[in-house]
Scaffold this motif. Sequence first.
Motif, PDB file in Angstrom:
ATOM      1  N   THR A 196      -5.657  17.593   2.275  1.00 14.74           N
ATOM      2  CA  THR A 196      -4.805  17.056   1.365  1.00 14.74           C
ATOM      3  C   THR A 196      -3.363  16.453   1.830  1.00 14.74           C
ATOM      4  OG1 THR A 196      -3.732  19.544   1.685  1.00 14.74           O
ATOM      5  CG2 THR A 196      -5.295  19.140  -0.103  1.00 14.74           C
ATOM      6  N   PHE A 197      -2.817  15.855   0.854  1.00 14.32           N
ATOM      7  CA  PHE A 197      -1.510  15.082   1.311  1.00 14.32           C
ATOM      8  C   PHE A 197      -0.252  15.135   0.347  1.00 14.32           C
ATOM      9  CE2 PHE A 197      -3.680  12.304   4.131  1.00 14.32           C
ATOM     10  CZ  PHE A 197      -5.074  12.057   3.518  1.00 14.32           C
ATOM     11  N   SER A 228      -9.667  14.745  14.196  1.00 15.66           N
ATOM     12  CA  SER A 228      -8.332  15.312  14.211  1.00 15.66           C
ATOM     13  C   SER A 228      -8.253  16.508  13.061  1.00 15.66           C
ATOM     14  CB  SER A 228      -7.665  14.238  13.494  1.00 15.66           C
ATOM     15  OG  SER A 228      -8.045  13.935  12.273  1.00 15.66           O
ATOM     16  N   GLU A 229      -8.426  17.472  13.808  1.00 13.97           N
ATOM     17  CA  GLU A 229      -8.225  18.739  13.183  1.00 13.97           C
ATOM     18  C   GLU A 229      -6.756  19.184  13.210  1.00 13.97           C
ATOM     19  OE1 GLU A 229     -11.282  22.061  13.636  1.00 13.97           O
ATOM     20  OE2 GLU A 229     -12.261  20.635  14.929  1.00 13.97           O
ATOM     21  N   GLN A 230      -5.795  18.763  14.020  1.00 10.76           N
ATOM     22  CA  GLN A 230      -4.517  19.397  14.184  1.00 10.76           C
ATOM     23  C   GLN A 230      -3.690  18.773  13.086  1.00 10.76           C
ATOM     24  OE1 GLN A 230      -3.780  21.822  16.395  1.00 10.76           O
ATOM     25  NE2 GLN A 230      -5.797  22.020  16.940  1.00 10.76           N
ATOM     26  N   TYR A 231      -3.547  17.458  12.974  1.00 14.58           N
ATOM     27  CA  TYR A 231      -2.761  16.905  12.143  1.00 14.58           C
ATOM     28  C   TYR A 231      -3.557  15.485  11.517  1.00 14.58           C
ATOM     29  CZ  TYR A 231       1.307  14.672   9.894  1.00 14.58           C
ATOM     30  OH  TYR A 231       2.165  14.089   8.877  1.00 14.58           O
ATOM     31  N   PRO A 232      -4.451  15.475  10.523  1.00 16.49           N
ATOM     32  CA  PRO A 232      -5.317  14.579  10.102  1.00 16.49           C
ATOM     33  C   PRO A 232      -4.349  13.644   9.363  1.00 16.49           C
ATOM     34  CG  PRO A 232      -5.824  16.436   8.640  1.00 16.49           C
ATOM     35  CD  PRO A 232      -5.035  17.057  10.075  1.00 16.49           C
ATOM     36  N   GLN A 233      -3.547  13.940   8.703  1.00 19.44           N
ATOM     37  CA  GLN A 233      -2.704  12.906   7.794  1.00 19.44           C
ATOM     38  C   GLN A 233      -2.123  12.151   8.910  1.00 19.44           C
ATOM     39  OE1 GLN A 233      -2.525  16.404   7.844  1.00 19.44           O
ATOM     40  NE2 GLN A 233      -2.767  16.993   5.685  1.00 19.44           N
ATOM     41  N   LEU A 237      -2.887   7.950   9.227  1.00 16.19           N
ATOM     42  CA  LEU A 237      -1.736   7.025   9.122  1.00 16.19           C
ATOM     43  C   LEU A 237      -1.464   6.140  10.152  1.00 16.19           C
ATOM     44  CD1 LEU A 237       0.562   6.147   7.341  1.00 16.19           C
ATOM     45  CD2 LEU A 237       2.083   7.848   8.683  1.00 16.19           C
ATOM     46  N   ASN A 238      -1.680   6.485  11.542  1.00 15.43           N
ATOM     47  CA  ASN A 238      -1.721   5.540  12.766  1.00 15.43           C
ATOM     48  C   ASN A 238      -2.782   4.665  12.518  1.00 15.43           C
ATOM     49  OD1 ASN A 238       0.547   6.784  13.648  1.00 15.43           O
ATOM     50  ND2 ASN A 238      -0.408   8.277  14.688  1.00 15.43           N
ATOM     51  N   CYS A 239      -4.208   5.228  12.128  1.00 15.89           N
ATOM     52  CA  CYS A 239      -5.217   4.286  12.221  1.00 15.89           C
ATOM     53  C   CYS A 239      -5.287   3.051  11.242  1.00 15.89           C
ATOM     54  CB  CYS A 239      -6.472   5.101  11.880  1.00 15.89           C
ATOM     55  SG  CYS A 239      -6.982   6.353  13.231  1.00 15.89           S
ATOM     56  N   ILE A 240      -4.525   3.403  10.209  1.00 15.60           N
ATOM     57  CA  ILE A 240      -4.338   2.493   9.151  1.00 15.60           C
ATOM     58  C   ILE A 240      -3.330   1.535   9.457  1.00 15.60           C
ATOM     59  CG2 ILE A 240      -3.390   2.164   6.499  1.00 15.60           C
ATOM     60  CD1 ILE A 240      -4.588   4.516   5.811  1.00 15.60           C
ATOM     61  N   LYS A 241      -2.133   1.819  10.319  1.00 16.16           N
ATOM     62  CA  LYS A 241      -1.418   0.787  10.528  1.00 16.16           C
ATOM     63  C   LYS A 241      -2.007   0.152  11.740  1.00 16.16           C
ATOM     64  CE  LYS A 241       2.869   3.778  10.010  1.00 16.16           C
ATOM     65  NZ  LYS A 241       3.780   4.614  10.665  1.00 16.16           N
ATOM     66  N   ASN A 242      -2.981   0.476  12.399  1.00 11.44           N
ATOM     67  CA  ASN A 242      -3.478  -0.413  13.424  1.00 11.44           C
ATOM     68  C   ASN A 242      -4.705  -1.252  12.763  1.00 11.44           C
ATOM     69  OD1 ASN A 242      -1.957   0.635  15.509  1.00 11.44           O
ATOM     70  ND2 ASN A 242      -3.388   2.272  15.758  1.00 11.44           N
ATOM     71  N   LEU A 243      -4.941  -1.302  11.570  1.00  4.06           N
ATOM     72  CA  LEU A 243      -6.027  -2.134  11.140  1.00  4.06           C
ATOM     73  C   LEU A 243      -5.192  -3.423  11.038  1.00  4.06           C
ATOM     74  CD1 LEU A 243      -6.831  -0.022   7.800  1.00  4.06           C
ATOM     75  CD2 LEU A 243      -8.288  -0.617   9.826  1.00  4.06           C
ATOM     76  N   PRO A 244      -6.165  -4.272  11.179  1.00  3.52           N
ATOM     77  CA  PRO A 244      -5.898  -5.948  11.296  1.00  3.52           C
ATOM     78  C   PRO A 244      -5.288  -6.461   9.765  1.00  3.52           C
ATOM     79  CG  PRO A 244      -8.288  -5.766  11.092  1.00  3.52           C
ATOM     80  CD  PRO A 244      -7.803  -4.446  11.317  1.00  3.52           C
TER      81      PRO A 244
END
Length: 256
Positions: A196-197, A228-233, A237-244
């Motif tokens: 959830t967010f 990412s069980e600890q802090y998936p949110q 977010l970091n993965c999206i920022k690294n998208l081209p």
Amino acid sequence: MCDKAVNEMVRIKKVYDKHYTVINNSILNDTSLKWEDKGLFTYLWSQSDEWDFYAKEVAKHGADSEDKVYKILRKLEEHGYLLRQRQRNNKGQLKANKWLLSETPRQKWISMYKKRTDKKEAPIRQNPEQVKPDLEKPNMVKPDLTSTNCNKYLSKQIKNLNKSLSKERKRDQEVIEILINYLNEFANEWHRAPITFSPEEYKKLVNAVHNKETSSLRSLAEKTVIYSEQYPQGYLLNCIKNLPEVIKDNDNSQES
């Protein structure tokens, strides 16, 4: 003579070494599995009990990717050779995963897998509060223009700009909604609680996905649920920022 030699029966003699793995022939003779399925199972079976599994590390010992490793794991679970469970403490809180391997297919495990995957109802998801985009109109200082036509032209440009921004914002929100659906799909598949967010986290996701290439959303969602069980949110977010970034070829054509 060569063709005749090739067609002759071949007898294979085993050469034993000190390091070997004893395994039941059931899985090796299971024709419903591919050789890649049997190979990965054999590798997992060769490890010691209570061995810590990491798909990234397993993938290094073969030619397949992490995604392929997880696909094979689902195949083994489907056929009753693997059982993946999520442990809970006395308070009912989720703890680490516990996986069981079996040399022979377990019908009970197959039934458990089918019961989980055959659920037609979508997992319950807490819909994040839709944050209305706060698009402030620029504080335009009214110039001293004597021409009425010039004023009309300027006003039209501002309206077109706000309309364009609204369309892009709507597109970004739709992309995040699709991503959240993927997250719930994989959370259900991997026995994880839905992610959830908060409104603030949701807003950050919408901002981060703007003008990003989104063809890998489904894979991104699965990795978020798995790794990412600890802090998936924050991980997401970091993965999206690294998208081209999306390359727009028609930028120049729009200026006129």
